[in-house]
Design a protein around this motif. Sequence first.
Motif, PDB file in Angstrom:
ATOM      1  N   GLY A   1      -0.496   1.553  11.808  1.00  0.00           N
ATOM      2  CA  GLY A   1      -0.751   1.201  10.422  1.00  0.00           C
ATOM      3  C   GLY A   1       0.332   0.266   9.915  1.00  0.00           C
ATOM      4  N   ARG A   2      -0.074  -0.804   9.284  1.00  0.00           N
ATOM      5  CA  ARG A   2       0.877  -1.746   8.698  1.00  0.00           C
ATOM      6  C   ARG A   2       1.139  -1.328   7.257  1.00  0.00           C
ATOM      7  N   VAL A   3       2.386  -0.990   6.972  1.00  0.00           N
ATOM      8  CA  VAL A   3       2.766  -0.408   5.690  1.00  0.00           C
ATOM      9  C   VAL A   3       2.465  -1.356   4.523  1.00  0.00           C
ATOM     10  N   LEU A   4       2.770  -2.629   4.644  1.00  0.00           N
ATOM     11  CA  LEU A   4       2.621  -3.548   3.516  1.00  0.00           C
ATOM     12  C   LEU A   4       1.171  -3.933   3.241  1.00  0.00           C
ATOM     13  N   SER A   5       0.369  -4.146   4.296  1.00  0.00           N
ATOM     14  CA  SER A   5      -1.016  -4.586   4.084  1.00  0.00           C
ATOM     15  C   SER A   5      -2.018  -3.438   4.092  1.00  0.00           C
ATOM     16  N   GLY A   6      -1.678  -2.319   4.702  1.00  0.00           N
ATOM     17  CA  GLY A   6      -2.603  -1.193   4.792  1.00  0.00           C
ATOM     18  C   GLY A   6      -3.579  -1.288   5.953  1.00  0.00           C
ATOM     19  N   ALA A   7      -3.436  -2.305   6.800  1.00  0.00           N
ATOM     20  CA  ALA A   7      -4.347  -2.471   7.937  1.00  0.00           C
ATOM     21  C   ALA A   7      -4.061  -1.406   9.001  1.00  0.00           C
ATOM     22  N   VAL A   8      -5.139  -0.872   9.588  1.00  0.00           N
ATOM     23  CA  VAL A   8      -5.017   0.125  10.655  1.00  0.00           C
ATOM     24  C   VAL A   8      -5.716  -0.420  11.890  1.00  0.00           C
TER      25      VAL A   8
ATOM     26  N   MET B   1       0.840  -1.183   0.000  1.00  0.00           N
ATOM     27  CA  MET B   1       0.000   0.000   0.000  1.00  0.00           C
ATOM     28  C   MET B   1       0.879   1.238   0.000  1.00  0.00           C
ATOM     29  N   LYS B   2       0.404   2.268  -0.637  1.00  0.00           N
ATOM     30  CA  LYS B   2       1.117   3.542  -0.638  1.00  0.00           C
ATOM     31  C   LYS B   2       1.178   4.093   0.775  1.00  0.00           C
ATOM     32  N   LEU B   3       2.354   4.485   1.196  1.00  0.00           N
ATOM     33  CA  LEU B   3       2.572   4.995   2.546  1.00  0.00           C
ATOM     34  C   LEU B   3       1.721   6.237   2.830  1.00  0.00           C
ATOM     35  N   GLN B   4       1.691   7.150   1.897  1.00  0.00           N
ATOM     36  CA  GLN B   4       0.940   8.384   2.122  1.00  0.00           C
ATOM     37  C   GLN B   4      -0.559   8.108   2.252  1.00  0.00           C
TER      38      GLN B   4
ATOM     39  N   GLY C   1       9.510   4.507  11.135  1.00  0.00           N
ATOM     40  CA  GLY C   1      10.832   3.913  11.301  1.00  0.00           C
ATOM     41  C   GLY C   1      11.859   4.684  10.472  1.00  0.00           C
ATOM     42  N   ARG C   2      13.111   4.341  10.637  1.00  0.00           N
ATOM     43  CA  ARG C   2      14.164   5.053   9.893  1.00  0.00           C
ATOM     44  C   ARG C   2      13.997   4.915   8.394  1.00  0.00           C
ATOM     45  N   ARG C   3      13.565   3.732   7.944  1.00  0.00           N
ATOM     46  CA  ARG C   3      13.354   3.489   6.507  1.00  0.00           C
ATOM     47  C   ARG C   3      12.069   2.692   6.343  1.00  0.00           C
ATOM     48  N   PRO C   4      10.926   3.373   6.123  1.00  0.00           N
ATOM     49  CA  PRO C   4       9.665   2.640   5.942  1.00  0.00           C
ATOM     50  C   PRO C   4       9.793   1.585   4.840  1.00  0.00           C
ATOM     51  N   ALA C   5       9.053   0.497   4.976  1.00  0.00           N
ATOM     52  CA  ALA C   5       9.148  -0.637   4.051  1.00  0.00           C
ATOM     53  C   ALA C   5       8.853  -0.243   2.607  1.00  0.00           C
ATOM     54  N   THR C   6       8.013   0.737   2.394  1.00  0.00           N
ATOM     55  CA  THR C   6       7.752   1.247   1.043  1.00  0.00           C
ATOM     56  C   THR C   6       8.070   2.734   1.059  1.00  0.00           C
ATOM     57  N   GLU C   7       8.404   3.268  -0.046  1.00  0.00           N
ATOM     58  CA  GLU C   7       8.668   4.701  -0.186  1.00  0.00           C
ATOM     59  C   GLU C   7       9.649   5.197   0.884  1.00  0.00           C
ATOM     60  N   LYS C   8      10.824   4.630   0.871  1.00  0.00           N
ATOM     61  CA  LYS C   8      11.843   4.917   1.885  1.00  0.00           C
ATOM     62  C   LYS C   8      12.205   6.393   1.993  1.00  0.00           C
ATOM     63  N   ASP C   9      12.046   7.138   0.898  1.00  0.00           N
ATOM     64  CA  ASP C   9      12.399   8.553   0.913  1.00  0.00           C
ATOM     65  C   ASP C   9      11.242   9.462   1.309  1.00  0.00           C
ATOM     66  N   TRP C  10      10.039   8.923   1.530  1.00  0.00           N
ATOM     67  CA  TRP C  10       8.882   9.753   1.835  1.00  0.00           C
ATOM     68  C   TRP C  10       9.109  10.674   3.029  1.00  0.00           C
ATOM     69  N   PRO C  11       9.663  10.200   4.148  1.00  0.00           N
ATOM     70  CA  PRO C  11       9.815  11.088   5.315  1.00  0.00           C
ATOM     71  C   PRO C  11      10.887  12.169   5.137  1.00  0.00           C
ATOM     72  N   SER C  12      11.746  12.023   4.150  1.00  0.00           N
ATOM     73  CA  SER C  12      12.868  12.934   3.973  1.00  0.00           C
ATOM     74  C   SER C  12      12.387  14.384   3.825  1.00  0.00           C
TER      75      SER C  12
ATOM     76  N   ILE D   1      -1.163   6.737   5.756  1.00  0.00           N
ATOM     77  CA  ILE D   1      -1.073   7.813   6.755  1.00  0.00           C
ATOM     78  C   ILE D   1      -2.317   8.692   6.705  1.00  0.00           C
ATOM     79  N   ASP D   2      -2.797   8.998   5.513  1.00  0.00           N
ATOM     80  CA  ASP D   2      -4.024   9.797   5.385  1.00  0.00           C
ATOM     81  C   ASP D   2      -5.212   9.101   6.039  1.00  0.00           C
ATOM     82  N   ARG D   3      -5.339   7.779   5.834  1.00  0.00           N
ATOM     83  CA  ARG D   3      -6.431   7.021   6.469  1.00  0.00           C
ATOM     84  C   ARG D   3      -6.331   7.091   7.982  1.00  0.00           C
ATOM     85  N   MET D   4      -5.114   6.958   8.512  1.00  0.00           N
ATOM     86  CA  MET D   4      -4.924   6.997   9.964  1.00  0.00           C
ATOM     87  C   MET D   4      -5.301   8.371  10.525  1.00  0.00           C
TER      88      MET D   4
END
Length: 108
Positions: free
Chosen positions: A79-86, A1-4, A28-39, A7-10
């Motif tokens: 929120g689980r990054v890979l499955s999108g579950a909240v 699932m897209k990280l953003q 986390g330091r490097r989210p499982a998807t979109e590692k550069d998103w928090p930068s 996060i919007d759902r949460m």
Amino acid sequence: MKLQRLIDRMIDQAQESDPDGAYVLMLGRRPATEKDWPSGKKIYRWCPVAQSKLVPNYLVVLAPSPDNLRAADLFEYHGRVLSGAVTRHTVRRQSPVRAVPNPRDAAI
């Protein structure tokens, strides 16, 4: 699932249950998807963004900030990054307020 999108759902869920609440987004330091998103992000929507090595890369946490003075139950969202579950976890339960009997009422 897209990280953003996750996060919007949460954030939307938190706003539904506590429209005036203050929350912090923790990644986390490097989210499982979109590692550069928090930068370069300090705030996303109305939430300050924090990164910690204690948060696993597959999880995003939306936690109440210490200045959240909500009088009802206080929740934290995971929120689980890979499955999108909240999932929602109770951080603090507000006990029901009981009326204290007035001694003068007993005399009547």
